[in-house]
Motif scaffolding. Sequence first.
Motif, PDB file in Angstrom:
ATOM      1  N   GLY A 297       0.806  -1.227   0.000  1.00 25.97           N
ATOM      2  CA  GLY A 297       0.000   0.000   0.000  1.00 25.97           C
ATOM      3  C   GLY A 297       0.829   1.262   0.000  1.00 25.97           C
ATOM      4  O   GLY A 297       0.324   2.377   0.091  1.00 25.97           O
ATOM      5  N   LYS A 298       2.142   1.096  -0.083  1.00 22.16           N
ATOM      6  CA  LYS A 298       3.044   2.244  -0.151  1.00 22.16           C
ATOM      7  C   LYS A 298       3.834   2.179  -1.462  1.00 22.16           C
ATOM      8  O   LYS A 298       3.762   1.197  -2.189  1.00 22.16           O
ATOM      9  CB  LYS A 298       4.028   2.214   1.030  1.00 22.16           C
ATOM     10  CG  LYS A 298       3.382   2.113   2.409  1.00 22.16           C
ATOM     11  CD  LYS A 298       2.544   3.318   2.744  1.00 22.16           C
ATOM     12  CE  LYS A 298       1.840   3.147   4.087  1.00 22.16           C
ATOM     13  NZ  LYS A 298       0.922   4.255   4.387  1.00 22.16           N
ATOM     14  N   THR A 299       4.611   3.257  -1.716  1.00 16.28           N
ATOM     15  CA  THR A 299       5.540   3.264  -2.858  1.00 16.28           C
ATOM     16  C   THR A 299       6.887   3.750  -2.332  1.00 16.28           C
ATOM     17  O   THR A 299       6.948   4.790  -1.665  1.00 16.28           O
ATOM     18  CB  THR A 299       5.050   4.226  -3.957  1.00 16.28           C
ATOM     19  OG1 THR A 299       3.752   3.789  -4.390  1.00 16.28           O
ATOM     20  CG2 THR A 299       6.010   4.238  -5.140  1.00 16.28           C
ATOM     21  N   TYR A 300       7.949   2.956  -2.556  1.00 14.77           N
ATOM     22  CA  TYR A 300       9.279   3.432  -2.143  1.00 14.77           C
ATOM     23  C   TYR A 300      10.139   3.622  -3.377  1.00 14.77           C
ATOM     24  O   TYR A 300       9.927   2.958  -4.408  1.00 14.77           O
ATOM     25  CB  TYR A 300       9.917   2.518  -1.105  1.00 14.77           C
ATOM     26  CG  TYR A 300      10.339   1.123  -1.517  1.00 14.77           C
ATOM     27  CD1 TYR A 300       9.440   0.066  -1.444  1.00 14.77           C
ATOM     28  CD2 TYR A 300      11.634   0.849  -1.934  1.00 14.77           C
ATOM     29  CE1 TYR A 300       9.826  -1.222  -1.777  1.00 14.77           C
ATOM     30  CE2 TYR A 300      12.035  -0.439  -2.263  1.00 14.77           C
ATOM     31  CZ  TYR A 300      11.134  -1.466  -2.187  1.00 14.77           C
ATOM     32  OH  TYR A 300      11.514  -2.750  -2.513  1.00 14.77           O
ATOM     33  N   PHE A 301      11.074   4.565  -3.277  1.00 13.63           N
ATOM     34  CA  PHE A 301      11.915   4.846  -4.442  1.00 13.63           C
ATOM     35  C   PHE A 301      13.333   5.193  -3.999  1.00 13.63           C
ATOM     36  O   PHE A 301      13.559   5.673  -2.891  1.00 13.63           O
ATOM     37  CB  PHE A 301      11.315   5.951  -5.313  1.00 13.63           C
ATOM     38  CG  PHE A 301      10.883   7.182  -4.585  1.00 13.63           C
ATOM     39  CD1 PHE A 301       9.579   7.311  -4.102  1.00 13.63           C
ATOM     40  CD2 PHE A 301      11.771   8.240  -4.373  1.00 13.63           C
ATOM     41  CE1 PHE A 301       9.160   8.464  -3.434  1.00 13.63           C
ATOM     42  CE2 PHE A 301      11.365   9.392  -3.713  1.00 13.63           C
ATOM     43  CZ  PHE A 301      10.050   9.511  -3.236  1.00 13.63           C
TER      44      PHE A 301
END
Length: 577
Positions: A297-301
Amino acid sequence: MSFSIKDRKKEITQLKSEELDLLIIGGGITGAGVAIQASAAGMKTGLIEMQDFGGGTSSRSTRLVHGGIRYLKTFDVEVVSDTVKERAVVQHIAPHMTRPDPMILPIYDEPGTTFSMFSVKVAMDLYDHLAGINKKDNLKKYANYTIDKDEVLKREPQLNPEKLVGGGVYLDYQNNDSRLVVENIKRAHDEGGLMVSRIKAIEILHDKFGGVNGVRVKDILSGEEFNIHSKIVINTSGPWSDFVRHLDDNADKKSHMRPTKGVHLVVDQSRLNVPQPTYFGSGTNDGRMIFTIPREGKTYFGTTDTDFDGDYENPKVEQGDVDYLLDIINKKYPSANLTIEDVEASWAGIRPLLGVEKNEEDTDVVTGASNAGSLSAPSAVSRGSALKVADDGLITLAGGKLTDYRVMANGAMKKIRQILRDEFIEKFNEVDSAELKVSGGNFDSDNAEEVLSSFTKKGVQKGLDLEDSKELVTLYGSNVIEIFNDIEKTKPIKNLTLAETLALNYSLEQEMTLTPVDFLLRRTYNILFKNDEVDRMKKGVTEAMSNYFNWSNEEIQKYTAELDNEINQSRLEYLKK
Ligand SMILES: Cc1cc2nc3c(=O)[nH]c(=O)nc-3n(C[C@H](O)[C@H](O)[C@H](O)COP(=O)(O)OP(=O)(O)OC[C@H]3O[C@@H](n4cnc5c(N)ncnc54)[C@H](O)[C@@H]3O)c2cc1C
Ligand SMILES: O=P(O)(O)OC[C@H](O)CO
């Protein structure tokens, strides 16, 4: 077989009194990989780790098992060849956490772009060829392909259409880095290995002929110092490799490492939503490529790649890192318009890059390392590994990737067999590490998704909701059956759900979890991907651990402060207005 604080005391007593065949300094993925192979071979093996298992770089990666397609650009074909083939092996031995997750590679016509549509197809074909994708029935469906600009935008509508020319799609795998460490450590422990965290090497010991025969250590929990004796000592301390080598008075004082810092930021999917892992050039002519990955449910970059000489145990995200990453992401996803206030979590890690030239004498190159060196730009330095035996016998295994940890450990075992010669043949057995499953991996890896969903069904049948059951299955693999057997007799701890309670109980008893940060950051990723729930969880976890370990008020304050600091640092509170 338990693996908890109760075992720690017993194992320290054994380390003090018994001569080992092999002592491993450093409990990240490299040390864990050597530990599982040496223990399974029947060697009396000890591993000491000064933090938590995986407390260094091996809990701060991009959490991929991948072949490094970017390295083809710097002709590091040896590293790619080693790592891209290794993905399938890691998936086989750790199938609950190494999950196929095809990557999309949008191609832009911009200065310094890593790939064009032509070169990305060549790179993906070489990548698939090296991995034998088209030869394996269960992998053929993942063969690479290119898509046009419209199809890229259909999949990723938030992407900047300007200068976008198309994209490539190829197979890579998601992974749980610190869990890969602890599952290897648990299997090594099951095989009789003495695996002890919070023990720091402070001196290398020698016999009267000047040969290494042990290590003086300090128990970080008690402050006690003692000696551990071993026929062979191997230094697998990653970025700390030079520091550990220099504990040896006989060591050359040259630096062999070139540590670089890499940073990741986490935002909620409502602020930036990508359908699958996405990998594109930074557009800044620095040879960097940036991953943008959906998770829980998150986005990491990330990541950055900058030379580092700060606090290795607590590398911090700095304003410059945030500005660099947000600038690139907002250019690639202009509608996201992210600011530091959107950052819910973050982490920084130190790459253990080799700073020495490959042709250094008596260095066995275990993987790649075609152009190690201190002269290139950080992103051009090889991600290969090297094995070096000092004159007094201290072995150092450093560099590499998390993906090729098994190959690196194989290289170390080969060197150990050469050193022990007949003794190894007489006393120990050769292990096929490509078939040596980590703890939790004991099921058919060719049908992993089917088997894992059958485990999930069992959890639901026992009363868990679907998402909770799925999460426990991903964390613990085949070990989850034992956890599900405890459902009927488990009452949820105050401020925790039933699933969180089951995970914590298992972690304390079976995963040498000693602090709330161990559990919330490395055995689970709740600090990173459950930012909105971690304030609730921390009360339940700290109270339950205080009862389990019978902490004094002083200890409760210490571990509560440590956890609050970790959460605040992850949230970049120190950089926010
Ligand atoms: C930002 C970033 C992203 C990455 N992404 C990926 C990826 O997606 N996939 C991939 O394959 N690789 C990736 N890597 C590379 C990979 O993470 C590393 O190669 C790997 O984790 C290194 O493991 P290690 O065991 O050698 O070092 P570490 O994990 O750092 O372990 C060394 C251990 O030694 C301990 N130690 C040090 N000194 C002592 C002492 N005196 N006594 C006892 N213990 C000691 C430390 O506490 C530490 O835990 C990434 C790296 C970075 C930095
Ligand atoms: O090796 P790099 O510099 O591409 O960085 C590590 C990646 O983020 C994943 O391996």
